[in-house]
Scaffold this motif. Sequence first.
Motif, PDB file in Angstrom:
ATOM      1  N   GLN A  11      95.795  52.605  54.778  1.00 23.45           N
ATOM      2  CA  GLN A  11      95.097  51.415  55.075  1.00 23.45           C
ATOM      3  C   GLN A  11      95.891  50.532  55.924  1.00 23.45           C
ATOM      4  N   ALA A  22      88.664  49.283  60.546  1.00 26.32           N
ATOM      5  CA  ALA A  22      88.856  49.192  59.124  1.00 26.32           C
ATOM      6  C   ALA A  22      87.780  48.705  58.398  1.00 26.32           C
ATOM      7  N   ILE A  27      87.230  49.308  54.307  1.00 20.92           N
ATOM      8  CA  ILE A  27      88.430  48.874  53.809  1.00 20.92           C
ATOM      9  C   ILE A  27      88.448  47.286  53.635  1.00 20.92           C
TER      10      ILE A  27
END
Length: 138
Positions: A11, A22, A27
């Motif tokens: 991540q 992302a 995320i």
Amino acid sequence: MLYNRHRFGAQVKVVGDNPDSAQQMGIDVKRVRVKVFVFVGIGAAIAGTFSVMINFTWWPTAGDGYLLPVLASVFVGGTPTWGGIGTVVGGAIGAVTVSFIQTGVVAAGLSGFYVQFFNGLIIILSLLGHKWNQARYR
């Protein structure tokens, strides 16, 4: 180990490379950034504690003298200014190389000002080498 073999490390890589992508992958970018800042803060606190324990004193500017050699070590180790492709092994090799150069300058009988001069020269030469020898990824 945390960075290479854990979901959090993946991540961090994705958020550092492209935060918009992302975010679209689901995320939580803000949470990952906060966690990274927390880990860096804990590392800095531990380093500061060890510095006080070694030197038996504390001063706010105690680490200023390490900035130029650290930058020279990082750039000699192969990390370009735009980031993304540096390694820990390269940084260690850069640190050993810069420390050997510093030792050689002092052993040659030159003053400490020449150590700073050569650190700056190393930074400039390594950045020029990065610019001419490596493709820019971003």
